[in-house]
Each structure stands twice: as structure tokens, then as C-alpha cells.
Design a protein around this motif. Structure first.
Motif, mmCIF file in Angstrom:
data_model
loop_
_atom_site.group_PDB
_atom_site.id
_atom_site.type_symbol
_atom_site.label_atom_id
_atom_site.label_comp_id
_atom_site.label_asym_id
_atom_site.label_seq_id
_atom_site.Cartn_x
_atom_site.Cartn_y
_atom_site.Cartn_z
ATOM 1 N N ALA A 21 0.783 -1.218 -0.075
ATOM 2 C CA ALA A 21 -0.081 -0.029 0.042
ATOM 3 C C ALA A 21 0.940 1.184 -0.165
ATOM 4 O O ALA A 21 0.660 2.355 -0.685
ATOM 5 N N TYR A 22 2.065 1.072 0.615
ATOM 6 C CA TYR A 22 2.916 2.286 0.452
ATOM 7 C C TYR A 22 3.407 2.402 -0.925
ATOM 8 O O TYR A 22 3.507 3.692 -1.505
ATOM 9 N N SER A 23 3.856 1.621 -1.260
ATOM 10 C CA SER A 23 4.690 1.715 -2.722
ATOM 11 C C SER A 23 3.436 2.357 -3.646
ATOM 12 O O SER A 23 3.849 3.114 -4.639
ATOM 13 N N ASP A 24 1.911 1.828 -3.421
ATOM 14 C CA ASP A 24 1.024 2.455 -4.528
ATOM 15 C C ASP A 24 0.182 3.339 -4.188
ATOM 16 O O ASP A 24 -0.868 3.715 -4.574
ATOM 17 N N SER A 25 0.313 4.091 -2.967
ATOM 18 C CA SER A 25 -0.261 5.041 -2.438
ATOM 19 C C SER A 25 -1.783 4.927 -2.210
ATOM 20 O O SER A 25 -2.664 5.540 -2.754
ATOM 21 N N VAL A 26 -1.707 4.002 -1.339
ATOM 22 C CA VAL A 26 -3.227 3.491 -1.104
ATOM 23 C C VAL A 26 -3.649 3.812 0.507
ATOM 24 O O VAL A 26 -2.692 3.314 1.454
ATOM 25 N N PRO A 27 -4.598 4.277 0.799
ATOM 26 C CA PRO A 27 -5.076 4.526 2.347
ATOM 27 C C PRO A 27 -5.498 3.447 2.711
ATOM 28 O O PRO A 27 -6.711 2.954 2.822
ATOM 29 N N VAL A 28 -4.619 2.883 3.626
ATOM 30 C CA VAL A 28 -4.943 1.833 4.589
ATOM 31 C C VAL A 28 -4.590 1.975 6.053
ATOM 32 O O VAL A 28 -3.418 2.603 6.422
ATOM 33 N N LEU A 29 -5.448 1.891 6.946
ATOM 34 C CA LEU A 29 -5.459 2.167 8.430
ATOM 35 C C LEU A 29 -5.320 0.702 9.165
ATOM 36 O O LEU A 29 -6.305 -0.182 8.937
ATOM 37 N N VAL A 30 -4.180 0.374 9.707
ATOM 38 C CA VAL A 30 -4.113 -0.836 10.170
ATOM 39 C C VAL A 30 -3.910 -0.463 12.032
ATOM 40 O O VAL A 30 -3.324 0.388 12.279
ATOM 41 N N ILE A 31 -5.055 -0.975 12.695
ATOM 42 C CA ILE A 31 -5.169 -0.946 13.990
ATOM 43 C C ILE A 31 -4.852 -2.082 14.828
ATOM 44 O O ILE A 31 -5.310 -3.134 14.642
ATOM 45 N N SER A 32 -3.740 -2.256 15.493
ATOM 46 C CA SER A 32 -3.391 -3.476 16.355
ATOM 47 C C SER A 32 -3.323 -3.382 18.013
ATOM 48 O O SER A 32 -3.409 -1.985 18.459
ATOM 49 N N SER A 33 -3.423 -4.328 18.669
ATOM 50 C CA SER A 33 -3.045 -4.379 19.888
ATOM 51 C C SER A 33 -1.661 -4.413 20.233
ATOM 52 O O SER A 33 -0.859 -4.688 19.136
ATOM 53 N N CYS A 34 -1.032 -4.082 21.426
ATOM 54 C CA CYS A 34 0.154 -4.177 21.836
ATOM 55 C C CYS A 34 0.254 -4.592 23.088
ATOM 56 O O CYS A 34 -0.555 -4.369 23.897
ATOM 57 N N LEU A 35 1.562 -5.177 23.626
ATOM 58 C CA LEU A 35 1.650 -5.374 24.939
ATOM 59 C C LEU A 35 1.956 -4.197 25.621
ATOM 60 O O LEU A 35 2.259 -2.946 25.321
ATOM 61 N N ASP A 36 1.542 -4.194 27.003
ATOM 62 C CA ASP A 36 1.476 -2.976 27.944
ATOM 63 C C ASP A 36 2.953 -2.543 28.050
ATOM 64 O O ASP A 36 3.214 -1.515 28.211
ATOM 65 N N GLU A 37 4.052 -3.661 28.111
ATOM 66 C CA GLU A 37 5.209 -3.055 28.358
ATOM 67 C C GLU A 37 6.138 -4.232 27.849
ATOM 68 O O GLU A 37 5.853 -5.255 27.799
ATOM 69 N N THR A 38 7.392 -4.038 27.359
ATOM 70 C CA THR A 38 8.213 -5.147 26.693
ATOM 71 C C THR A 38 9.432 -5.055 27.425
ATOM 72 O O THR A 38 10.461 -5.765 27.199
ATOM 73 N N ALA A 39 9.878 -3.950 27.982
ATOM 74 C CA ALA A 39 11.434 -3.581 28.542
ATOM 75 C C ALA A 39 11.505 -4.610 29.522
ATOM 76 O O ALA A 39 12.655 -5.173 29.787
ATOM 77 N N ALA A 40 10.783 -4.776 30.566
ATOM 78 C CA ALA A 40 10.878 -5.513 32.060
ATOM 79 C C ALA A 40 10.613 -6.810 32.146
ATOM 80 O O ALA A 40 10.994 -7.566 32.845
ATOM 81 N N THR A 41 9.845 -7.419 30.967
ATOM 82 C CA THR A 41 9.435 -8.715 30.880
ATOM 83 C C THR A 41 9.695 -9.346 29.380
ATOM 84 O O THR A 41 9.497 -8.855 28.620
ATOM 85 N N ARG A 42 9.847 -10.863 29.754
ATOM 86 C CA ARG A 42 10.260 -11.400 28.423
ATOM 87 C C ARG A 42 9.239 -12.657 28.487
ATOM 88 O O ARG A 42 8.927 -13.016 29.743
ATOM 89 N N GLY A 43 9.127 -13.101 27.502
ATOM 90 C CA GLY A 43 8.311 -14.344 27.243
ATOM 91 C C GLY A 43 6.887 -14.265 27.017
ATOM 92 O O GLY A 43 6.143 -15.323 27.325
ATOM 93 N N GLN A 44 6.471 -13.024 26.775
ATOM 94 C CA GLN A 44 5.136 -12.583 26.897
ATOM 95 C C GLN A 44 4.300 -13.295 25.548
ATOM 96 O O GLN A 44 5.230 -13.446 24.395
ATOM 97 N N LEU A 45 3.357 -13.686 25.451
ATOM 98 C CA LEU A 45 2.554 -14.227 24.170
ATOM 99 C C LEU A 45 2.654 -12.836 23.307
ATOM 100 O O LEU A 45 2.567 -11.756 23.524
ATOM 101 N N HIS A 46 3.149 -13.318 22.128
ATOM 102 C CA HIS A 46 3.035 -12.416 20.932
ATOM 103 C C HIS A 46 4.286 -11.264 21.076
ATOM 104 O O HIS A 46 4.027 -10.284 20.265
ATOM 105 N N GLN A 47 5.287 -11.290 21.784
ATOM 106 C CA GLN A 47 6.201 -10.308 22.348
ATOM 107 C C GLN A 47 7.110 -10.203 21.003
ATOM 108 O O GLN A 47 7.585 -11.030 20.529
#
Length: 529
Positions: free
Chosen positions: A87-113
Motif C-alpha cells: 500500500a505504501y508503494s502504490d499510495s493506498v489509504p490503509v489504516l491498520v489498528i493493532s493491539s500491543c503489549l503494555d510493556e516489553t522492556a522489563a518482561t520477557r516471554g509474553q505471548l506475541h512479544q
């Protein structure tokens, strides 16, 4: 009223005009799904996040509205990054909304990290941001939607922490009109310069890219009044009538087009990057002044000659004003006979390079309704078709130019068909690329889409094999065992046919437009009457 933020986001998107979302729910993003039905949004369940992204892309291209996708943390986002890059190459308006982990610096081994998923997504889109409050989420959504309308449209990514999605949030603010146009005001001086240049030139040549599709009707008139030859990029196909006597076709990548450009005494480029995938050579080949009109300042920073002149602005507004300022001009140095000879030679070269495809293109073009929207994959069939198939209108053939991903056609066509119910949509894929996203047949069957899928099955990666041979490399890893595609399609619940002649193919495509589900049409290597 207060709702969990995930629900508020869906309600806000509906308030801003979004009626369809593509995606896959997961344990991290289920709060985004809490408000979808209540908000009155249709959700299309893809079989893979890559498919969801391509569906959003195809929907945006067909509807002119942003395509929106919901995905989960980590692999959900990485899976959709390929469509974001396309979409970036072809100038297409796409909005992706994702979840994310609350924090990633202090904890390892989280699901989908991931170490930094926001930064990863930023490599394939216009911007990637994290909302750490409801107000930030609302502001970023409005920012994305406003930029789609006022700037070169490119994909955006918004991620929201999982806990925030589930927390109560106040209502989003009402929509406000920003008053932003995003484009410079019409430059009267630029209109005068272009008009004078076209009037003075004896052999003017106009290059039309995808950015010239708005207001396409002005360009045939300008060609007539200025006596200008016109060549389109692949993205600009359909702007010029295929039978216009001064139309050179979508032949810019042809080596011989360099010779044509060398004969011009003025080149006017409208809405094109003039990128590698537009030219397939190091330079355009002109030896005369060039004027370029574009809305993207980055494109205008790459002058190749001292007398190139760059104009930032709205191509349609400027060229409409130019048309009004042009008087009919006497005959110029371009002759319809030389244009026709060039096009005939280019067509013959395309047919010789990849035999058997041109007759199939001619047969399909003869029967497809003018408003058919076509989505093609990276396949030899499309490479030939983009050059020899004159489109009756612009913006109706979509191809993964630039990023050049395989697996685009089927899911993008699904998105396009969802955006245009009751109107014809066609997917074109090669046997290898089709297998990148064939699972999306399930989505097409669920939706009951009357979608013909033309499968060009030559049993190999033929383009790569040809490139290896041309480079004096013994062909290697270019043949893969294919499944029984017709049986596979039927297993998903789709129709399937293997037309034995061009006449059979024509009828099969027309029948597929009237079917109650998608139809896979396998041809290998090419049927003959």
C-alpha cells in the motif's frame, strides 16, 4: 457515554464513515470487536492477516475510502506488514489498528512479544504510533483520516495497549472540519508556463501516471489541442482512450520508448514517480526541457537535467486550467502513423517475449464489461496484459507495483468486490503466487462473491526461469509440484472450470460474474480456438 476503548474506536470509525473492517480477532484485540456490530460495521474475516491487509487495500482502491484492518499483537502485525508495504508503494489509504503489549522492556516471554513492533511497522508505512490514552487514540485516528484526504495517501499503523483497549473511556469527540486542503493553491504562473511550453513545442510528449487519474477527461483534449503524444505508466492506464491517434500506450518500459522521448522537444510529466518500476532503465531518455507536476515534494526533488522544472500542486486543477488556456494548435511533428507503428511494434515484442498471452488478453477484453475492476498478481500474464490491454477507464486495473508481492490478486479482489457489490470484479493470478493466499477462497465463498479467478498455470516460476536463462544460469528451484487447482477450489466450496478454448474462456468468465460464489478458471498454458 463511557464504553471500553476498543468499542469506542469502532464507534468512532463508523462515525467517520468507515462501514467495513477486515481482520482476524485474537485474545489480544478482542476488545476492538466488542463494538463492531453495535456500531453497524461489517467485519470481513480473512484467513490470514496478509489476506486482511490486501483486502483492505483492494477495498480502498475500489471505493476511494480508507481500508481498515484489525490485527493482533506481534505476528498479526508482522503478517500484515507485507500488504502495508504494498500500500505504501502504490499510495493506498490503509489504516491498520493493532493491539500491543503494555510493556516489553522489563518482561520477557509474553505471548506475541516483539522487541519493538511499532518500529517494525514504521518501516513499511507512512507512520506507526502508539496511543497511550483514549484521547491519543482518537487524535491519531482523526489524523490518519485527515492525511488520507489531504496528502499523498499511504498506510498508517496505530497500536493500542491491551489493557487500555479494555478500560472504560469517555466518548470520542465529534468530527470537526479542519479546513485543510493539503495541496498548494493553483499556481497561475505554473499554468502560464505549461501553456506556453505546450504551445511553443513542435513535438510535446505527456507522461501520465496514477496521480493524473482524477479528471482524466482533460488529457485527451489537451493532446488534441497541443498535438501532444501521450504515454501512460501502468498506473495511468485508462486515462487515454486506447484508440486515440496520439496515444503511445502503456509502453514506457519498452526500450524503444527511450528513442521516442529523445525526439520530443518538451516532456510534461503529470502525477508519476518515474520510478524504476515505471521505466526499467536508469534514465527517461529525454534531451529537452521537462515540466513535472506532483503533490509529493519528494518526487520533485529529483531533477535529472538542469532545465527540468518541478511544480508542486494539484495536477487536475492545474491541467484543467491549462486546457482552458490552450487554443487549437496546428499539426505538430507527431504523426498518427508513427504512433501506430510504434504501438504495433511494442505489441509484437510483448507477444514474442512471452508467447500465448496476447490472444487471451484480446479475448477477455472483448467480452468484459467496461466497468470491470481487475486485480492482478505478479505473473507473466499480468506483465503482458498491462502493456497490451487498453483499459476503457482509469483506476480499474490494480497490480502490486513497487513492493511487488506475490499473493495480492485474490484477497485484493475480494476487498474490491465487497466495495462494489453488483459490479464485475476479476482476479488474475499465476499458479505459484496464487498459493500464497489461496486460503482466502474461504472468505470469498462465505461472502458469496461472484468472482472469476483467472489462474495462469504454466507449472513453474516462468519469469524467474527466463531471467536465469538470460543470465546464463542453469534454471534452478523454479518448478514446484502443483495441486489439482480445480479440486482444491471445489474443496473450499467454489466453482471451478478449465476452459479448452478462448471462446469457452469468454463464456466461463461471463458465467462466473452471474454465479453465486467465486469461480476458479484454470488455463494452461493458453487455450486456442
Amino acid at each position: 457515554m463511557q464504553r471500553p476503548l476498543g468499542a469506542q474506536i469502532s464507534h468512532m470509525l463508523r462515525d467517520r464513515g468507515v462501514d467495513t473492517i477486515f481482520g482476524i480477532p485474537g485474545v489480544h484485540n478482542i476488545e476492538l470487536y466488542r463494538g463492531i456490530e453495535e456500531a453497524g460495521i461489517t467485519h470481513i474475516l480473512a484467513r490470514h492477516e496478509q489476506g486482511a491487509g490486501f483486502m483492505a487495500d483492494g477495498y480502498a482502491r475500489a471505493s476511494g475510502k480508507p481500508g481498515v484492518a484489525y490485527v493482533i499483537t506481534g505476528p498479526g502485525l508482522t503478517n500484515i506488514m507485507t500488504p502495508m508495504g504494498q500500500a505504501y508503494s502504490d499510495s493506498v489509504p490503509v489504516l491498520v489498528i493493532s493491539s500491543c503489549l503494555d510493556e516489553t522492556a522489563a518482561t520477557r516471554g509474553q505471548l506475541h512479544q516483539m522487541r519493538d513492533q511499532r518500529a517494525a511497522a514504521a518501516t513499511v508505512c507512512d507512520w506507526s504510533e502508539e496511543a497511550r490514552s483514549p484521547q491519543a487514540a482518537y487524535a491519531l485516528i482523526d489524523r490518519a483520516l485527515a492525511e488520507f484526504e489531504t496528502r499523498r495517501p499511504r498506510p498508517k499503523h496505530l497500536q493500542v495497549p491491551i489493557s487500555l483497549l479494555g478500560n472504560p473511556a469517555d466518548a470520542f469527540p465529534p468530527k470537526t472540519e479542519t479546513g485543510l486542503s493539503g495541496l498548494p493553491a493553483q499556481d497561475e504562473a505554473a499554468v502560464t508556463r505549461i501553456t506556453r511550453a505546450l504551445t511553443s513545442a513542435k513535438r510535446p510528449l505527456i507522461i501520465l501516471g496514477g496521480g493524473a487519474r482524477a479528471g482524466a477527461s482533460v488529457y485527451p483534449q489537451i493532446a488534441d489541442r497541443a498535438g501532444a503524444a501521450v504515454v501512460c505508466t501502468y498506473a495511468g492506464r485508462g486515462i487515454m482512450p486506447g484508440d486515440h491517434p496520439l496515444y503511445l500506450g502503456a509502453t514506457l518500459p519498452r526500450p524503444a520508448s527511450r528513442d521516442i522521448l529523445a525526439q520530443a522537444d518538451l516532456v510534461l510529466v503529470v502525477g508519476s514517480d518515474l520510478a524504476e518500476v515505471d521505466l526499467w532503465r536508469d534514465d527517461l531518455g529525454h534531451a529537452c526541457p521537462m515540466l513535472r507536476i506532483d503533490i509529493d515534494p519528494e518526487n520533485l526533488s529529483a531533477a535529472t537535467r538542469p532545465d527540468d522544472e518541478m511544480i508542486l500542486g494539484d495536477a487536475f486543477a492545474i491541467m484543467q486550467a491549462v486546457l482552458g488556456a490552450l487554443d487549437d494548435q496546428p499539426a505538430t511533428g507527431w504523426q498518427p502513423a508513427e504512433i501506430a507503428a510504434f504501438r504495433a511494434a511494442a505489441r509484437a515484442e510483448a507477444d514474442a517475449e512471452r508467447p500465448g498471452i496476447v490472444p487471451v488478453c484480446d479475448a477477455l477484453r472483448a467480452v468484459l464489461p467496461d466497468d470491470t475492476m481487475i486485480y492482478s498478481d505478479m505473473t507473466q500474464f499480468a506483465y503482458v496484459a498491462k502493456e497490451v490491454w487498453d483499459m476503457p477507464r482509469p483506476g480499474h486495473w490494480h497490480h502490486p507495483t513497487g513492493f511487488g508481492t506475490l499473493g495480492y490478486a485474490l484477497p485484493a479482489a475480494i476487498g474490491g468486490a465487497v466495495a462494489r457489490p453488483g459490479r464485475p470484479t476479476l482476479a488474475i493470478a499465476g499458479d505459484y503466487g496464487f498459493q500464497y493466499s489461496l486460503q482466502e477462497l474461504g472468505t470469498a465463498v462465505e461472502l458469496g462473491l461472484p468472482l472469476p479467478i483467472l489462474l495462469w498455470d504454466n507449472g513453474k516460476l516462468k519469469e524467474i526461469e527466463d531471467s536465469m536463462i538470460a543470465s546464463q544460469i542453469a534454471p534452478n528451484a523454479v518448478v514446484a509440484r502443483n495441486p489439482d487447482f480445480a479440486a482444491l477450489a471445489r474443496a473450499y466450496g467454489a466453482h471451478a472450470a478449465e476452459p479448452a478454448s478462448l471462446t469457452d474462456l469468454q463464456q466461463a468468465v461471463l458465467d462466473a460474474f452471474q454465479a453465486d460464489r467465486p469461480t476458479l478458471l484454470r488455463i494452461s498454458p493458453a487455450p486456442a480456438d
